[in-house]
Design a protein around this motif. Sequence first.
Motif, mmCIF file in Angstrom:
data_model
loop_
_atom_site.group_PDB
_atom_site.id
_atom_site.type_symbol
_atom_site.label_atom_id
_atom_site.label_comp_id
_atom_site.label_asym_id
_atom_site.label_seq_id
_atom_site.Cartn_x
_atom_site.Cartn_y
_atom_site.Cartn_z
ATOM 1 N N ILE A 503 -9.055 -82.016 -107.648
ATOM 2 C CA ILE A 503 -9.756 -80.738 -107.404
ATOM 3 C C ILE A 503 -10.814 -80.971 -106.337
ATOM 4 N N CYS A 504 -10.774 -80.148 -105.314
ATOM 5 C CA CYS A 504 -11.751 -80.258 -104.215
ATOM 6 C C CYS A 504 -12.528 -78.952 -104.097
ATOM 7 N N LEU A 505 -13.837 -79.039 -104.269
ATOM 8 C CA LEU A 505 -14.735 -77.913 -104.008
ATOM 9 C C LEU A 505 -15.395 -78.164 -102.663
ATOM 10 N N TYR A 506 -15.477 -77.127 -101.854
ATOM 11 C CA TYR A 506 -16.123 -77.311 -100.553
ATOM 12 C C TYR A 506 -16.908 -76.046 -100.201
ATOM 13 N N GLY A 507 -17.870 -76.220 -99.270
ATOM 14 C CA GLY A 507 -18.701 -75.081 -98.895
ATOM 15 C C GLY A 507 -19.228 -75.201 -97.484
ATOM 16 N N GLY A 508 -20.055 -74.244 -97.106
ATOM 17 C CA GLY A 508 -20.572 -74.165 -95.741
ATOM 18 C C GLY A 508 -20.185 -72.847 -95.109
ATOM 19 N N GLU A 509 -20.653 -72.615 -93.884
ATOM 20 C CA GLU A 509 -20.395 -71.337 -93.213
ATOM 21 C C GLU A 509 -19.611 -71.492 -91.910
ATOM 22 N N ASP A 510 -19.412 -72.713 -91.448
ATOM 23 C CA ASP A 510 -18.728 -72.949 -90.173
ATOM 24 C C ASP A 510 -17.217 -72.796 -90.367
ATOM 25 N N MET A 511 -16.663 -71.692 -89.886
ATOM 26 C CA MET A 511 -15.243 -71.405 -90.104
ATOM 27 C C MET A 511 -14.353 -72.384 -89.362
ATOM 28 N N ASN A 512 -14.787 -72.871 -88.223
ATOM 29 C CA ASN A 512 -13.974 -73.852 -87.479
ATOM 30 C C ASN A 512 -13.839 -75.150 -88.282
ATOM 31 N N TRP A 513 -14.949 -75.608 -88.847
ATOM 32 C CA TRP A 513 -14.880 -76.822 -89.675
ATOM 33 C C TRP A 513 -13.991 -76.587 -90.891
ATOM 34 N N ILE A 514 -14.121 -75.399 -91.509
ATOM 35 C CA ILE A 514 -13.308 -75.082 -92.694
ATOM 36 C C ILE A 514 -11.825 -75.196 -92.367
ATOM 37 N N ARG A 515 -11.423 -74.665 -91.209
ATOM 38 C CA ARG A 515 -9.996 -74.733 -90.828
ATOM 39 C C ARG A 515 -9.556 -76.190 -90.649
ATOM 40 N N LYS A 516 -10.372 -76.963 -89.928
ATOM 41 C CA LYS A 516 -10.005 -78.369 -89.696
ATOM 42 C C LYS A 516 -9.949 -79.142 -91.005
ATOM 43 N N PHE A 517 -10.968 -78.929 -91.846
ATOM 44 C CA PHE A 517 -11.065 -79.697 -93.087
ATOM 45 C C PHE A 517 -9.891 -79.399 -94.015
ATOM 46 N N ARG A 545 -21.494 -63.571 -93.705
ATOM 47 C CA ARG A 545 -20.698 -64.662 -93.112
ATOM 48 C C ARG A 545 -19.793 -65.306 -94.157
ATOM 49 N N VAL A 546 -20.347 -65.528 -95.351
ATOM 50 C CA VAL A 546 -19.536 -66.111 -96.424
ATOM 51 C C VAL A 546 -18.439 -65.140 -96.831
ATOM 52 N N ARG A 547 -18.760 -63.849 -96.880
ATOM 53 C CA ARG A 547 -17.750 -62.851 -97.230
ATOM 54 C C ARG A 547 -16.607 -62.859 -96.207
ATOM 55 N N ARG A 548 -16.969 -62.938 -94.927
ATOM 56 C CA ARG A 548 -15.925 -62.987 -93.884
ATOM 57 C C ARG A 548 -15.093 -64.262 -94.012
ATOM 58 N N ASN A 549 -15.776 -65.382 -94.308
ATOM 59 C CA ASN A 549 -15.047 -66.642 -94.489
ATOM 60 C C ASN A 549 -14.027 -66.531 -95.623
ATOM 61 N N MET A 550 -14.432 -65.911 -96.726
ATOM 62 C CA MET A 550 -13.520 -65.747 -97.861
ATOM 63 C C MET A 550 -12.285 -64.945 -97.455
ATOM 64 N N THR A 551 -12.524 -63.892 -96.682
ATOM 65 C CA THR A 551 -11.393 -63.065 -96.224
ATOM 66 C C THR A 551 -10.462 -63.872 -95.326
ATOM 67 N N ASN A 552 -11.039 -64.631 -94.371
ATOM 68 C CA ASN A 552 -10.215 -65.424 -93.449
ATOM 69 C C ASN A 552 -9.449 -66.528 -94.189
ATOM 70 N N ILE A 553 -10.104 -67.167 -95.153
ATOM 71 C CA ILE A 553 -9.446 -68.244 -95.918
ATOM 72 C C ILE A 553 -8.237 -67.697 -96.671
ATOM 73 N N GLU A 554 -8.396 -66.501 -97.238
ATOM 74 C CA GLU A 554 -7.278 -65.890 -97.958
ATOM 75 C C GLU A 554 -6.161 -65.483 -97.007
ATOM 76 N N LEU A 555 -6.536 -64.863 -95.894
ATOM 77 C CA LEU A 555 -5.520 -64.408 -94.931
ATOM 78 C C LEU A 555 -4.740 -65.578 -94.341
ATOM 79 N N GLU A 556 -5.429 -66.685 -94.071
ATOM 80 C CA GLU A 556 -4.788 -67.846 -93.459
ATOM 81 C C GLU A 556 -4.243 -68.825 -94.494
ATOM 82 N N ASN A 557 -4.438 -68.482 -95.778
ATOM 83 C CA ASN A 557 -3.923 -69.314 -96.871
ATOM 84 C C ASN A 557 -4.419 -70.762 -96.759
ATOM 85 N N LEU A 558 -5.715 -70.901 -96.476
ATOM 86 C CA LEU A 558 -6.288 -72.236 -96.303
ATOM 87 C C LEU A 558 -6.586 -72.911 -97.640
#
Length: 705
Positions: A503-517, A545-558
């Motif tokens: 199980i991996c929990l992760y956080g932050g606001e940088d969407m570029n890092w989130i995609r790479k990670f 910003r976090v709300r937008r990140n959540m939407t992008n993570i779901e849309l991109e299935n990250l």
Amino acid sequence: MELSSGFYGRSNPHMLSTSGGKAMGKLIEATHEPAGVEINMKPVLDIVEDIFERATPAAPGAIMQVDASESDERALHYSSLEQMMDVLSATINRISCEITYRLSIGEDAHSTTLAVAQIVKGYSWDAKIVLALAAFAMTYGEFLLVVQLYATNPLAKDVALLKQLPEILTRADLLKPKFDILANLINAMVVVAKCTVEFKGLPSKYIRPEDPELSSANADIPSAVYWTIRSTVICSSQIMGLINMGHEFLSSTTDAWELSSLTHNINSIYNDLVEKLNRCRQRINERKDIEAFETLVRLFDAIHIDNMKILKALIYAKDDQPPLWDGTTKQRVSIELLRRRSVLLLISDLEISEKELIILEQIYNESRVQPTRIESQYEVIWIPIVDRSTTFDDTKRKQFESLQAMMPWYSVGHPSMIQPAVMRYIKEVWGFNKKPLLVVLDPQGRVANPNAMPMMFIWGSMAFPFSKLREEALWKEETWRIELLADSIDPSIINWLTDRKFICLYGGEDMNWIRKFTTTAKAVAKTANIELEMLYVGKSNPRERVRRNMTNIELENLSHTLSDISLIWFFWVRLESMWHSRAQHGVTVRNDLIMQEILTMLGFDGSDQGWAVISRGADEMARAKAETFLKSLEEYTAWEAAAAEKGFIPALNDHFRSLRTEHHCNRLTLPGISVAEIGSIKDTVVCVDCGKPMEALLMFRCCTD
């Protein structure tokens, strides 16, 4: 005998000045010889005021309608005055006769006023004014009775003829302006009389004659007595002028200035007295609040058989209405329903966050699913703290009702039920300062915990009965593991743990890092042949910003995201609650692994970078900041053999240590810490990387995202 409109004498302008007014007060004070008999003059003043209200001149002959129930009520009120009037009626008649006689022989108003003062010299200051007003009320009421009835009542008509009134009664156009001016002066006298009666009724237990507020008023009351008696003399002369001079007096305007000046003077006296009366009330309320606060302190120190005395002292029930509002049935209910129950007092202002209420509501509702469980044997009452120095206007009322409607538990019916002494106790003893508290009272009303909010956020209803002993017991059972960190924020975590997944929990606001990670982590998991589930938990105080990140993570299935953004807030507030809870038990970073990990996580949130923590089972966990974690995953081939030998997480931890440098900059935000508390905790907060005490800085933040 012919009377001129000026027979009562004109007021000397100096007499109306402040110095002149005080001089007149000294003359009245010289006549004051109290007999020591105390009489409650308020009932008499009520009758006098009623006469003035009912004697308002309408069109001659108009019949005033009186409500039957009101008439019965007044009859009952009057019957209770009979004994008092047996004592006072002779004095009232004597004053009336004295004024009539002296005015009829042309004596001036000043001399007549002093003559009346001699009649009432044995009475208290408030009685002097009320008795003089009562004497004039008889004259005024008798005259207006004739005015109202002469056209329809033969007896009134005969009396009007004897008094030579028909001529003036036909001139309603002239009669009304005259009485309008008179009514202004009468109203001014009545409010001054009310003021003096109220001064007399001030409770000596809470205010003394030597107190500056009261001594200042007492110095001015003799002057108020003089000018009020003088005004009754002037008003009586007006009625006599109407009777004796008729139309000639009605058309005269020479007395208008006199009446207006007196009205202005009496109003000035009233304004000064009412200001001092308000200061006296303020001093009384302050002393009452001090007494109530000290009573509350003693009450909490005492032993009780149940919680009723405590709850009734905290919640003031007024108007004989049930004091509590049941958030489930939407009805007012009695506080007796909580007898011998564990009660949690949710204390907040009207700015309590919706996120906080959502989480508390979820915990509360879960406890009601099986109401017979031991963990469900408690009730919650919302205690709203509203600043009384500002008006509880319609906006605040709607805000209160909106919050109340969100709560399934009990709340007070209105914020005014929380008295100032109770608010002081809550702030000074329980330490309330905007941040919501959850004070626990046991079935006997004793404080089991001055703030169980951290316990509620960490363990929910499992923390019942929310005592310090229970808190210690729960911590003894805990180790630093993913279940403690996150199992209450998403039901999927339990399933992942059961299936022995990573199980991996992760956080932050940088969407570029989130995609790479996330992309790199998935690739490494596939290469390492491990089942990995990832969950995004953002940052504390999540915003757009976090709300937008959540939407992008779901849309991109990250990766997975939480079902609601309020759960991200809850994840971080649970960590803060863990820190508060551990710190209250004297635990520090130097001697406690759990405290070290809590502060590490809070430090991750305080940085500008992302971060991640990965776990499997109860004893394997690795965590690092964004750059370190991503670099380690990108260098997986360098520690792949070690992962096959030691296990994935131990090998990852080894690689983290190999990348560690001497240079580091960790920031830690501890919400809810007051300026006063910083000095007591700064030596216990040390850096998780080097173990040195961290520098304490004060931060102010306004983040609109």
